[in-house]
Design a protein around this motif. Structure first.
Motif, short mmCIF file in Angstrom:
data_model
loop_
_atom_site.label_atom_id
_atom_site.label_comp_id
_atom_site.label_asym_id
_atom_site.label_seq_id
_atom_site.Cartn_x
_atom_site.Cartn_y
_atom_site.Cartn_z
N SER A 67 0.82 -1.22 0.00
CA SER A 67 0.00 0.00 0.00
C SER A 67 0.85 1.27 0.00
CB SER A 67 -0.93 0.00 1.22
OG SER A 67 -0.17 -0.05 2.42
N VAL A 68 2.08 1.17 0.53
CA VAL A 68 2.98 2.33 0.55
C VAL A 68 4.25 2.05 -0.25
CG1 VAL A 68 2.13 3.33 2.69
CG2 VAL A 68 3.87 1.53 2.79
N ASN A 69 4.25 0.98 -1.03
CA ASN A 69 5.39 0.62 -1.88
C ASN A 69 6.68 0.40 -1.09
OD1 ASN A 69 4.06 0.51 -4.34
ND2 ASN A 69 4.44 2.66 -4.83
N VAL A 70 6.58 -0.33 0.00
CA VAL A 70 7.77 -0.69 0.77
C VAL A 70 8.00 -2.19 0.63
CG1 VAL A 70 8.79 -0.86 3.07
CG2 VAL A 70 7.49 1.16 2.44
N TYR A 71 9.14 -2.53 0.07
CA TYR A 71 9.51 -3.93 -0.12
C TYR A 71 10.91 -4.17 0.45
CZ TYR A 71 5.56 -3.73 -3.34
OH TYR A 71 4.32 -3.55 -3.89
N SER A 72 11.90 -3.59 -0.18
CA SER A 72 13.28 -3.74 0.27
C SER A 72 13.85 -2.35 0.56
CB SER A 72 14.12 -4.45 -0.81
OG SER A 72 15.46 -4.58 -0.42
N VAL A 73 14.05 -2.04 1.83
CA VAL A 73 14.52 -0.71 2.24
C VAL A 73 15.94 -0.48 1.73
CG1 VAL A 73 14.92 0.82 4.19
CG2 VAL A 73 13.06 -0.84 4.28
N SER A 74 16.23 0.74 1.35
CA SER A 74 17.51 1.06 0.71
C SER A 74 18.67 1.13 1.69
CB SER A 74 17.39 2.40 -0.03
OG SER A 74 18.62 2.77 -0.58
N GLY A 75 19.64 0.25 1.49
CA GLY A 75 20.87 0.31 2.26
C GLY A 75 21.78 1.42 1.78
N THR A 125 11.82 2.49 -4.40
CA THR A 125 10.65 3.37 -4.39
C THR A 125 10.93 4.57 -3.48
OG1 THR A 125 9.62 2.26 -2.49
CG2 THR A 125 9.13 1.38 -4.69
N LEU A 126 10.07 5.56 -3.55
CA LEU A 126 10.23 6.75 -2.71
C LEU A 126 10.19 6.37 -1.23
CD1 LEU A 126 10.32 9.82 -2.24
CD2 LEU A 126 7.82 9.84 -2.47
N ALA A 127 9.25 5.51 -0.84
CA ALA A 127 9.11 5.12 0.57
C ALA A 127 10.34 4.35 1.05
CB ALA A 127 7.85 4.27 0.75
N GLU A 128 10.83 3.43 0.24
CA GLU A 128 12.01 2.65 0.62
C GLU A 128 13.22 3.56 0.82
OE1 GLU A 128 10.84 -1.42 -1.88
OE2 GLU A 128 12.36 -0.02 -2.64
N THR A 129 13.36 4.55 -0.05
CA THR A 129 14.48 5.47 0.04
C THR A 129 14.37 6.37 1.26
OG1 THR A 129 14.64 5.48 -2.38
CG2 THR A 129 15.78 7.23 -1.21
N LEU A 130 13.18 6.87 1.53
CA LEU A 130 12.98 7.76 2.68
C LEU A 130 13.24 7.03 4.00
CD1 LEU A 130 9.83 9.83 1.63
CD2 LEU A 130 12.23 10.58 1.69
N ILE A 131 12.82 5.78 4.08
CA ILE A 131 13.08 5.01 5.31
C ILE A 131 14.57 4.82 5.52
CG2 ILE A 131 12.79 2.75 6.42
CD1 ILE A 131 10.07 2.56 5.05
N GLY A 132 15.28 4.47 4.45
CA GLY A 132 16.73 4.31 4.56
C GLY A 132 17.41 5.60 4.96
N MET A 133 16.99 6.72 4.37
CA MET A 133 17.56 8.02 4.71
C MET A 133 17.27 8.38 6.16
SD MET A 133 16.91 10.47 1.39
CE MET A 133 17.77 11.83 2.19
N THR A 134 16.08 8.10 6.63
CA THR A 134 15.71 8.43 8.01
C THR A 134 16.61 7.70 9.00
OG1 THR A 134 13.40 8.81 7.39
CG2 THR A 134 13.87 8.38 9.72
N VAL A 135 16.83 6.42 8.76
CA VAL A 135 17.73 5.64 9.63
C VAL A 135 19.14 6.21 9.57
CG1 VAL A 135 18.74 3.38 10.06
CG2 VAL A 135 16.32 3.56 9.42
#
Length: 237
Positions: A67-75, A125-135
């Protein structure tokens, strides 16, 4: 254009970011801040572990949030957001607070540029990238926070290289050794291969990102690969 995005993305890869993280630790150690150098490496490993857990959950078990396009978070996003701001600020601090701020801004700019390349190049995806950046930014912030404190401290609290605890020295040397191995060997491929053997995984999930030519919407396709042929699946960054 795709080649240009790929070159930018690879600047956030472990083969470059990991040695730079080690350089930050060496700089801190040179300043006599051995415990802070160990804390930097431990927090970076902790952030990487969060990303790794998400990747394992998807690639081994298919866990995702479509639903938010999160599959593999960006390392890659995590590494650039943590290492480059820290590197710029630490190196810039040698010439004063102003250059430290300039270095920090440059590091953040690099992280943002890599994030854009990850999204535009359809690596994440945008969501995967934002999560990685936040961490990644969280790791950088907790390590940069002490440098924003007032410079005046009692003499007994100032870092003195000659009084560095032996445990801190050994811990830093151990972390740097592991970081060197991670930078010079294909650690990710080995971990994935051995992990599949350890957990008895017979299938590996992967996903492809594309743009629908009609609607212009991002389309994510999840595929399942047999372990013997897992190398043909798309690599995630």
């Amino acid at each position: 254009m795709q080649l240009s995005w790929m070159l930018i993305v690879h600047s956030g890869g472990a083969s470059l970011a990991v040695p730079l993280a080690g350089l930050v630790a060496l700089r801190l150690a040179y300043l006599g801040l051995w415990e802070r150098a160990c804390y930097w490496l431990m927090s970076l490993v902790g952030g990487a572990a969060v990303i790794l857990a998400g990747k394992l959950a998807f690639e081994f078990n298919g866990w995702s949030m479509p639903s938010v396009n999160v599959y593999s978070v960006s390392g890659h996003a995590m590494l650039t957001a943590s290492v480059y701001p820290m590197l710029g600020a630490i190196l810039g601090s040698a010439w004063g607070k102003r250059t430290a701020r300039i270095g920090l801004s440059a590091g953040v700019l690099v992280a943002v540029l890599v994030a854009i390349a990850l999204i535009v190049g359809h690596y994440h995806t945008l969501a995967e990238t934002l999560i990685g950046m936040t961490v990644g930014f969280a790791v950088a912030w907790i390590n940069l926070h002490p440098f924003r404190q007032p410079a005046r401290q009692p003499a007994r609290q100032r870092a003195r290289p000659g009084r560095t605890p032996m445990l801190a020295r050994l811990a830093l040397c151990g972390f740097l050794f592991v970081f060197v191995l991670a930078a010079t060997r294909p650690v990710k491929g080995r971990l994935w291969s051995h992990g599949m053997d350890w957990f008895g995984v017979t299938e590996r999930y992967s996903r492809y990102i594309d743009t629908d030519p009609v609607s212009g919407q991002i389309v994510v396709t999840v595929v399942k690969c047999r372990v013997p042929s897992y190398r043909v699946c798309s690599e995630t960054f």
